[in-house]
Design an enzyme around this catalytic site. Structure first.
Site, PDB file in Angstrom:
ATOM      1  N   GLY A 226      -7.047   4.596  -2.701  1.00 39.69           N
ATOM      2  CA  GLY A 226      -7.814   3.513  -3.298  1.00 39.69           C
ATOM      3  C   GLY A 226      -7.137   2.179  -3.087  1.00 39.69           C
ATOM      4  O   GLY A 226      -6.389   1.987  -2.118  1.00 39.69           O
ATOM      5  N   SER A 227      -7.359   1.260  -3.997  1.00 40.58           N
ATOM      6  CA  SER A 227      -6.850  -0.109  -3.834  1.00 40.58           C
ATOM      7  C   SER A 227      -5.357  -0.178  -4.111  1.00 40.58           C
ATOM      8  O   SER A 227      -4.795   0.626  -4.872  1.00 40.58           O
ATOM      9  CB  SER A 227      -7.585  -1.054  -4.781  1.00 40.58           C
ATOM     10  OG  SER A 227      -7.188  -0.830  -6.122  1.00 40.58           O
ATOM     11  N   GLU A 246      -2.314   6.316  -0.749  1.00 34.77           N
ATOM     12  CA  GLU A 246      -2.983   5.848   0.476  1.00 34.77           C
ATOM     13  C   GLU A 246      -3.826   4.647   0.073  1.00 34.77           C
ATOM     14  O   GLU A 246      -4.895   4.792  -0.528  1.00 34.77           O
ATOM     15  CB  GLU A 246      -3.857   6.963   1.068  1.00 34.77           C
ATOM     16  CG  GLU A 246      -3.091   8.232   1.434  1.00 34.77           C
ATOM     17  CD  GLU A 246      -2.006   7.997   2.465  1.00 34.77           C
ATOM     18  OE1 GLU A 246      -2.133   7.032   3.261  1.00 34.77           O
ATOM     19  OE2 GLU A 246      -1.024   8.750   2.484  1.00 34.77           O
ATOM     20  N   LEU A 247      -3.340   3.452   0.418  1.00 31.24           N
ATOM     21  CA  LEU A 247      -3.907   2.238  -0.141  1.00 31.24           C
ATOM     22  C   LEU A 247      -4.600   1.389   0.931  1.00 31.24           C
ATOM     23  O   LEU A 247      -5.075   1.915   1.930  1.00 31.24           O
ATOM     24  CB  LEU A 247      -2.802   1.464  -0.872  1.00 31.24           C
ATOM     25  CG  LEU A 247      -2.007   2.289  -1.896  1.00 31.24           C
ATOM     26  CD1 LEU A 247      -0.899   1.470  -2.530  1.00 31.24           C
ATOM     27  CD2 LEU A 247      -2.925   2.871  -2.960  1.00 31.24           C
ATOM     28  N   CYS A 280     -10.204   1.358   5.073  1.00 34.14           N
ATOM     29  CA  CYS A 280      -8.911   0.681   4.990  1.00 34.14           C
ATOM     30  C   CYS A 280      -8.293   0.456   6.365  1.00 34.14           C
ATOM     31  O   CYS A 280      -7.324  -0.301   6.490  1.00 34.14           O
ATOM     32  CB  CYS A 280      -7.953   1.447   4.088  1.00 34.14           C
ATOM     33  SG  CYS A 280      -7.830   3.188   4.472  1.00 34.14           S
ATOM     34  N   GLU A 374      -7.527  -7.704   2.018  1.00 39.41           N
ATOM     35  CA  GLU A 374      -8.356  -6.670   2.627  1.00 39.41           C
ATOM     36  C   GLU A 374      -9.826  -7.026   2.445  1.00 39.41           C
ATOM     37  O   GLU A 374     -10.320  -7.108   1.317  1.00 39.41           O
ATOM     38  CB  GLU A 374      -8.063  -5.308   1.986  1.00 39.41           C
ATOM     39  CG  GLU A 374      -8.883  -4.183   2.588  1.00 39.41           C
ATOM     40  CD  GLU A 374      -8.543  -2.825   1.988  1.00 39.41           C
ATOM     41  OE1 GLU A 374      -8.609  -1.834   2.721  1.00 39.41           O
ATOM     42  OE2 GLU A 374      -8.206  -2.774   0.786  1.00 39.41           O
TER      43      GLU A 374
END
Length: 475
Positions: A226-227, A246-247, A280, A374
């Site tokens: 996520g963020s 996992e960003l 992402c 992002e």
């Protein structure tokens, strides 16, 4: 109304639910039951108590279960793809691609379930260790908490569930509140396979209960996608737990002067706009050598103009609505901010409801949100460069470090990029948006901690245990 699942058992909660919203029409088409907050810790306890059963669950059985899951997903592939179109708003083509990847992810997990090896060592490295040998094996870490985002709700769930089943870990999974139904349909599939009873739970939840998924003391590993903001907050409050994050990212692609411009433009067009740019590793920044810059820009604009934006259920559509109108409004604001500081919009830049046109920009100041944050939408920013070493240094100034694409025919430049980029992955002659589901995947800096990819996730979900043998085999 759809249920949540604790093992094979579905539970309805008429009092509290999450809406299932058709992202194209904006209409609520169903509801998904959420887990009652007062029941959540009891469910965690129930799932956690299955660890001994899972540890004893034979590896060949784990393989069979994982292949059964892959088979059932394949059997229901079109139904699941249509669900992704509904819940996420991605095109039917992208949705089918995600389902295909989920099948691969569970299949690879099945293959790896029976490949878990160990190590034998002669440990007599000095006189005081005479007669010593060691055997090293990996054992399940324990209860895994999985938190999955909205953009790839089935395959990213598969990337957590598959390795957990392969290793023998019980798990609880919280889907995004924006895409709760995907988890429910995975729950239906899991209820039809022979996993030990109550060894997992798929738990759509209100935001108010989310902290339990990272703070409960029985959880041994948190696997979050996520963020960056939420991920690092989870890390801060995780205590003694192991954490895999996992960003986000704002991935760059570097285009050298010696490449096939048509090929590079075609791949960057795809990498920037596939899945509505809500990835992402979507191509957000494109650094093009000055010798081919004008040619490349012309080709990229020509290609992007062919994009069909509209009904994501239509086979011809490439770009659907974003996950929410608020995200499109944010992108519009970021583009306008950059324009006010001198940036040029070469194509697109307009919003209509939750739709945002595929947008190509240039001359964007580096401090603008659309460059340094992002974007998570269909926007890419172009910039020309002259020196390869300098452009690699510039890519490294990003707060993120997930993946970078390098288009070049020069092997020395390829290895220079690999050696010097501060990222988790370097993709040569393709976009950073490429993810092979078996490969190690993850980032550095604000892009995360740890790696996914089946075997690498399995390592995170297991602990090394050593047996020390003294003077064995003596007669």
């Amino acid at each position: 109304m759809y249920p949540y699942y604790v093992g094979k058992t579905p539970f309805l909660n008429p009092r509290n639910s999450l809406p299932v919203v058709d992202k194209y029409s904006g209409k609520v088409v169903s509801q998904v039951s959420t887990v009652p907050p007062e029941d959540l810790r009891g469910i965690i306890d129930k799932v956690n108590r299955t660890q001994k059963k899972l540890t004893a669950f034979p590896r060949y059985e784990r393989k069979r279960v994982l292949l059964d899951i892959a088979s059932k997903i394949k059997l229901n592939s079109e139904k699941l793809a249509q669900l992704l179109v509904l819940e996420v708003g991605k095109s039917i083509t992208d949705a089918r691609g995600e389902i295909g990847r989920a099948i691969d992810t569970f299949t690879i997990s099945a293959e790896e379930a029976v490949r878990q090896g160990g190590e034998f060592q002669h440990a007599d490295s000095s006189a005081r260790n005479h007669g010593t040998r060691t055997i090293t094996s990996r054992y399940p870490i324990g209860l895994v908490s999985m938190i999955v985002p909205f953009n790839f709700p089935i395959n990213l769930a598969a990337h957590k569930m598959g390795p957990a089943i392969a290793v023998g870990c019980p798990f609880i999974l919280k889907p995004s509140e924006r895409t709760p139904l995907s988890a429910v349909l995975l729950g239906e599939i899991l209820s039809e396979v022979d996993l030990p009873e109550d060894s997992y739970a798929l738990l759509p939840s209100e935001l108010s209960t989310a902290p339990v998924f990272s703070t409960d003391e029985r959880i041994k590993l948190i696997s979050f996608t996520g963020s960056a903001k939420v991920g690092w907050e989870i890390k801060k409050t995780s205590g003694k737990k192991k954490v895999c994050l996992e960003l986000g990212g704002n991935a760059a692609a570097v285009v050298d002067s010696n490449v096939n411009v048509d090929h590079a433009a075609a791949r960057i067009y795809w990498g920037a706009f596939y899945s509505n740019g809500e990835s992402c590793i979507s191509v957000q920044k494109v650094k093009v050598h000055e010798d081919i810059y004008d040619q490349f820009v012309t080709k990229l604009i020509e290609k992007t103009k062919t994009i069909v934006m509209g009904n994501p259920y239509d086979e011809k559509t490439f770009l659907g609505p974003l996950i929410a109108e608020s995200e499109a409004i944010r992108l519009e604001r970021w583009v306008q901010e950059a324009q006010s500081q001198g940036a040029k919009v070469l194509l697109g830049g307009k919003r209509s409801g939750a739709f945002f046109e595929p947008t190509i920009m240039s001359d964007v100041p580096p401090n603008c949100h659309i460059s340094c944050e992002e974007a998570f939408g269909p926007v890419c920013v172009l910039e020309k460069y002259s020196d390869f070493r300098a452009v690699i240094d510039k890519v490294n100034t990003s707060q993120y470090g997930l993946q970078t694409g390098i288009f070049t025919k020069d092997l020395h430049k390829a290895f220079y990029a690999y050696d010097n980029l501060d990222v988790g992955g370097v993709v040569i002659n393709d976009v950073p948006s490429v993810r092979v589901d078996a490969m190690p995947y993850g980032g550095v800096k604000d892009s995360g901690l740890g790696r996914e990819g089946i075997t690498y996730a399995m390592e995170d979900m297991s602990e090394i245990r050593v047996m020390v043998l003294k003077d064995v085999g003596l007669l």
